[in-house]
Design a protein around this motif. Structure first.
Motif, short mmCIF file in Angstrom:
data_model
loop_
_atom_site.label_atom_id
_atom_site.label_comp_id
_atom_site.label_asym_id
_atom_site.label_seq_id
_atom_site.Cartn_x
_atom_site.Cartn_y
_atom_site.Cartn_z
N PHE A 38 0.77 -1.15 0.00
CA PHE A 38 0.06 0.07 -0.06
C PHE A 38 0.83 1.35 0.03
CE2 PHE A 38 -2.09 -3.34 2.74
CZ PHE A 38 -3.27 -3.64 1.57
N ALA A 39 0.43 2.56 -0.50
CA ALA A 39 0.93 3.56 -0.41
C ALA A 39 0.41 4.63 0.30
CB ALA A 39 0.87 4.15 -1.99
N LEU A 40 -0.81 4.28 0.74
CA LEU A 40 -1.33 5.40 1.63
C LEU A 40 -2.51 4.67 2.70
CD1 LEU A 40 -2.32 8.37 2.46
CD2 LEU A 40 -4.41 8.23 0.66
N LEU A 99 -12.82 8.56 -2.07
CA LEU A 99 -12.38 8.77 -3.16
C LEU A 99 -11.75 10.33 -3.24
CD1 LEU A 99 -15.00 7.08 -5.59
CD2 LEU A 99 -12.53 6.66 -5.26
N PHE A 100 -12.52 11.06 -2.40
CA PHE A 100 -11.98 12.43 -2.06
C PHE A 100 -10.70 12.65 -1.50
CE2 PHE A 100 -11.88 16.33 0.32
CZ PHE A 100 -12.27 17.07 -0.45
N ALA A 101 -10.66 11.62 -0.28
CA ALA A 101 -9.40 11.68 0.40
C ALA A 101 -8.10 11.24 -0.37
CB ALA A 101 -9.85 10.74 1.81
N ALA A 102 -8.38 10.31 -1.13
CA ALA A 102 -7.14 9.63 -2.06
C ALA A 102 -7.09 10.62 -3.13
CB ALA A 102 -7.87 8.46 -2.53
N GLY A 142 -3.26 12.56 -3.35
CA GLY A 142 -2.35 12.31 -4.55
C GLY A 142 -2.22 10.70 -4.90
N PHE A 143 -3.11 9.73 -4.49
CA PHE A 143 -2.76 8.41 -4.61
C PHE A 143 -4.18 7.88 -5.16
CE2 PHE A 143 -0.45 9.45 -0.93
CZ PHE A 143 0.64 8.88 -1.23
N LYS A 144 -3.84 6.81 -5.83
CA LYS A 144 -4.75 6.10 -6.59
C LYS A 144 -5.64 5.13 -5.69
CE LYS A 144 -2.64 6.21 -11.24
NZ LYS A 144 -2.02 5.18 -12.26
N PRO A 145 -6.99 5.17 -5.93
CA PRO A 145 -7.65 4.18 -4.97
C PRO A 145 -7.25 2.69 -4.76
CG PRO A 145 -9.17 5.39 -6.23
CD PRO A 145 -7.72 5.42 -6.81
N ASN A 146 -6.65 2.25 -5.69
CA ASN A 146 -6.32 0.79 -5.62
C ASN A 146 -4.87 0.80 -4.66
OD1 ASN A 146 -4.46 1.74 -7.61
ND2 ASN A 146 -4.88 -0.08 -8.90
#
Length: 214
Positions: free
Chosen positions: A3-5, A147-150, A154-158
Protein backbone atom coordinates in the motif's frame (compact mmCIF):
# COMPACT_ATOMS: atom_id res chain seq x y z
CA UNK A 1 -0.33 -6.68 -0.16
CA UNK A 2 1.50 -3.40 -0.75
CA UNK A 3 0.00 0.00 0.00
CA UNK A 4 0.98 3.64 -0.51
CA UNK A 5 -1.58 5.45 1.68
CA UNK A 6 -3.36 4.52 4.92
CA UNK A 7 -6.79 6.11 5.42
CA UNK A 8 -8.07 5.95 9.00
CA UNK A 9 -11.64 6.35 10.10
CA UNK A 10 -11.78 8.38 13.32
CA UNK A 11 -14.60 7.29 15.63
CA UNK A 12 -14.02 3.77 16.90
CA UNK A 13 -10.67 3.45 15.11
CA UNK A 14 -8.54 6.29 16.47
CA UNK A 15 -10.66 7.36 19.43
CA UNK A 16 -13.03 5.40 21.65
CA UNK A 17 -15.89 7.77 20.95
CA UNK A 18 -18.69 5.42 19.90
CA UNK A 19 -20.00 4.61 23.41
CA UNK A 20 -20.02 8.30 24.36
CA UNK A 21 -21.62 9.47 21.11
CA UNK A 22 -24.29 6.76 21.13
CA UNK A 23 -25.15 7.46 24.76
CA UNK A 24 -25.66 11.16 24.03
CA UNK A 25 -27.51 10.54 20.77
CA UNK A 26 -29.95 8.08 22.32
CA UNK A 27 -30.60 10.39 25.27
CA UNK A 28 -31.28 13.31 22.92
CA UNK A 29 -33.60 11.24 20.73
CA UNK A 30 -35.63 10.13 23.72
CA UNK A 31 -35.81 13.64 25.17
CA UNK A 32 -37.20 14.81 21.81
CA UNK A 33 -39.92 12.13 21.84
CA UNK A 34 -38.16 9.60 19.60
CA UNK A 35 -37.95 6.23 21.43
CA UNK A 36 -34.55 5.22 20.03
CA UNK A 37 -32.35 3.51 22.60
CA UNK A 38 -28.60 3.10 22.94
CA UNK A 39 -28.56 -0.37 21.39
CA UNK A 40 -30.39 0.86 18.31
CA UNK A 41 -27.96 3.73 17.86
CA UNK A 42 -25.06 1.31 18.25
CA UNK A 43 -26.44 -1.29 15.85
CA UNK A 44 -27.98 0.90 13.16
CA UNK A 45 -26.21 4.27 13.16
CA UNK A 46 -22.50 3.72 13.81
CA UNK A 47 -20.53 4.91 10.78
CA UNK A 48 -23.15 7.33 9.46
CA UNK A 49 -23.09 11.11 9.55
CA UNK A 50 -25.33 12.80 12.12
CA UNK A 51 -27.53 14.08 9.32
CA UNK A 52 -28.06 10.56 8.04
CA UNK A 53 -28.86 9.39 11.58
CA UNK A 54 -31.43 12.17 11.92
CA UNK A 55 -33.03 11.31 8.57
CA UNK A 56 -33.22 7.66 9.60
CA UNK A 57 -34.96 8.58 12.86
CA UNK A 58 -37.42 10.87 11.09
CA UNK A 59 -38.24 8.17 8.53
CA UNK A 60 -38.81 5.61 11.26
CA UNK A 61 -41.14 7.81 13.27
CA UNK A 62 -42.74 9.83 10.45
CA UNK A 63 -42.16 13.21 12.08
CA UNK A 64 -39.45 15.89 12.09
CA UNK A 65 -36.86 16.37 14.80
CA UNK A 66 -36.75 19.74 16.61
CA UNK A 67 -35.06 22.49 14.60
CA UNK A 68 -32.30 22.88 17.19
CA UNK A 69 -31.66 19.15 17.51
CA UNK A 70 -28.30 19.18 15.70
CA UNK A 71 -26.91 21.86 18.03
CA UNK A 72 -28.27 20.06 21.08
CA UNK A 73 -26.57 16.80 20.13
CA UNK A 74 -23.32 18.50 19.13
CA UNK A 75 -23.03 20.59 22.28
CA UNK A 76 -23.61 17.63 24.56
CA UNK A 77 -21.31 15.38 22.53
CA UNK A 78 -18.49 17.92 22.50
CA UNK A 79 -18.79 18.39 26.24
CA UNK A 80 -18.60 14.62 26.85
CA UNK A 81 -15.60 14.28 24.54
CA UNK A 82 -13.70 17.07 26.30
CA UNK A 83 -14.28 15.33 29.63
CA UNK A 84 -14.08 11.63 28.80
CA UNK A 85 -12.61 10.83 25.37
CA UNK A 86 -9.67 8.41 25.13
CA UNK A 87 -7.73 6.79 22.31
CA UNK A 88 -8.33 3.26 21.10
CA UNK A 89 -5.76 1.16 23.01
CA UNK A 90 -2.52 0.74 21.09
CA UNK A 91 -3.44 2.97 18.18
CA UNK A 92 -0.67 5.55 18.66
CA UNK A 93 2.08 2.92 18.61
CA UNK A 94 0.44 1.24 15.63
CA UNK A 95 0.35 4.46 13.61
CA UNK A 96 3.93 5.33 14.49
CA UNK A 97 5.03 1.86 13.34
CA UNK A 98 3.54 2.23 9.85
CA UNK A 99 5.93 4.34 7.72
CA UNK A 100 3.39 5.40 5.10
CA UNK A 101 1.52 8.61 4.32
CA UNK A 102 -1.71 8.74 6.29
CA UNK A 103 -4.93 10.70 6.62
CA UNK A 104 -8.30 10.63 8.37
CA UNK A 105 -11.61 10.25 6.52
CA UNK A 106 -14.59 10.43 8.87
CA UNK A 107 -18.37 10.81 8.78
CA UNK A 108 -18.00 13.37 11.57
CA UNK A 109 -17.93 17.11 11.06
CA UNK A 110 -14.45 18.64 10.63
CA UNK A 111 -14.71 20.47 13.94
CA UNK A 112 -15.46 17.23 15.74
CA UNK A 113 -12.53 15.41 14.10
CA UNK A 114 -10.19 18.20 15.21
CA UNK A 115 -11.59 18.07 18.75
CA UNK A 116 -11.08 14.30 18.95
CA UNK A 117 -7.52 14.39 17.69
CA UNK A 118 -6.51 17.37 19.83
CA UNK A 119 -8.07 15.90 22.97
CA UNK A 120 -6.19 12.61 22.50
CA UNK A 121 -2.99 14.27 21.21
CA UNK A 122 -3.12 12.33 17.96
CA UNK A 123 -3.37 15.47 15.82
CA UNK A 124 0.39 15.78 15.10
CA UNK A 125 0.35 12.32 13.52
CA UNK A 126 -1.95 13.55 10.74
CA UNK A 127 -1.03 17.22 10.31
CA UNK A 128 -3.93 18.76 8.36
CA UNK A 129 -4.77 15.62 6.40
CA UNK A 130 -8.33 15.44 7.73
CA UNK A 131 -11.36 14.81 5.52
CA UNK A 132 -15.01 14.99 6.53
CA UNK A 133 -18.24 13.78 4.98
CA UNK A 134 -19.20 17.47 4.93
CA UNK A 135 -16.84 17.85 1.96
CA UNK A 136 -18.64 15.41 -0.35
CA UNK A 137 -22.13 14.99 -1.75
CA UNK A 138 -22.70 11.58 -0.20
CA UNK A 139 -21.23 10.14 2.98
CA UNK A 140 -20.66 6.50 3.88
CA UNK A 141 -21.79 3.92 2.73
CA UNK A 142 -21.08 5.65 -0.58
CA UNK A 143 -17.45 5.79 -1.77
CA UNK A 144 -17.29 9.57 -2.25
CA UNK A 145 -15.38 10.41 0.94
CA UNK A 146 -12.64 7.84 0.45
CA UNK A 147 -12.21 8.76 -3.21
CA UNK A 148 -12.02 12.43 -2.23
CA UNK A 149 -9.39 11.71 0.42
CA UNK A 150 -7.27 9.65 -1.95
CA UNK A 151 -7.43 12.32 -4.65
CA UNK A 152 -6.48 15.09 -2.24
CA UNK A 153 -3.57 13.03 -0.92
CA UNK A 154 -2.42 12.24 -4.47
CA UNK A 155 -2.93 8.46 -4.56
CA UNK A 156 -4.93 6.06 -6.70
CA UNK A 157 -7.70 4.15 -4.91
CA UNK A 158 -6.15 0.75 -5.54
CA UNK A 159 -3.01 1.88 -3.70
CA UNK A 160 -4.96 2.81 -0.56
CA UNK A 161 -5.84 0.79 2.51
CA UNK A 162 -8.67 1.86 4.82
CA UNK A 163 -8.92 1.14 8.54
CA UNK A 164 -12.59 1.01 9.54
CA UNK A 165 -14.81 -0.24 12.35
CA UNK A 166 -18.30 0.06 10.85
CA UNK A 167 -20.05 -1.94 8.14
CA UNK A 168 -21.08 1.32 6.42
CA UNK A 169 -17.43 2.38 6.27
CA UNK A 170 -16.29 -0.97 4.90
CA UNK A 171 -18.99 -0.83 2.22
CA UNK A 172 -17.83 2.66 1.24
CA UNK A 173 -14.16 1.70 1.07
CA UNK A 174 -14.83 -1.41 -0.96
CA UNK A 175 -17.00 0.59 -3.36
CA UNK A 176 -14.04 2.96 -3.76
CA UNK A 177 -11.87 0.05 -4.86
CA UNK A 178 -9.75 0.04 -1.71
CA UNK A 179 -8.54 -2.72 0.59
CA UNK A 180 -10.15 -2.56 4.03
CA UNK A 181 -9.06 -3.77 7.44
CA UNK A 182 -11.92 -3.92 9.92
CA UNK A 183 -11.18 -3.30 13.58
CA UNK A 184 -13.66 -5.24 15.67
CA UNK A 185 -13.73 -2.96 18.71
CA UNK A 186 -17.25 -1.74 17.93
CA UNK A 187 -18.58 -5.29 17.89
CA UNK A 188 -19.30 -5.78 14.19
CA UNK A 189 -16.81 -8.57 13.42
CA UNK A 190 -19.21 -10.73 11.40
CA UNK A 191 -20.71 -7.82 9.47
CA UNK A 192 -17.26 -6.36 8.72
CA UNK A 193 -16.16 -9.69 7.29
CA UNK A 194 -19.37 -10.04 5.32
CA UNK A 195 -18.75 -6.64 3.71
CA UNK A 196 -15.26 -7.72 2.61
CA UNK A 197 -12.95 -6.45 5.35
CA UNK A 198 -9.90 -8.26 6.70
CA UNK A 199 -10.81 -8.23 10.37
CA UNK A 200 -8.47 -7.78 13.35
CA UNK A 201 -9.03 -7.47 17.09
CA UNK A 202 -6.03 -5.55 18.43
CA UNK A 203 -4.41 -2.36 17.11
CA UNK A 204 -1.02 -3.84 17.97
CA UNK A 205 -1.58 -6.27 15.08
CA UNK A 206 -2.09 -3.57 12.45
CA UNK A 207 1.54 -2.78 11.49
CA UNK A 208 2.27 -6.44 10.80
CA UNK A 209 -0.97 -6.86 8.87
CA UNK A 210 0.16 -4.00 6.61
CA UNK A 211 3.60 -5.55 6.16
CA UNK A 212 5.61 -3.73 8.81
CA UNK A 213 7.24 -5.11 11.94
CA UNK A 214 7.40 -8.67 13.16
Amino acid sequence: MSFALVIFDCDGVLVDSEPLANRILSECFQAAGFPIDYDTCSRRMVGLSLQNCFEMAENWHKKPLPTDFFNTVQNRTYSAFRDELKTIPGVRNAIESIPLPRCVASSSEHEKIVLCLNKTRLAPLFNDNLFSAQQVARGKPYPDLFLFAAKKMGFKPNNCVVIEDSPYGVTAARAAGMTVFGYTGSGFAEKLADEGAHIFNDMAELPQLLGFGR
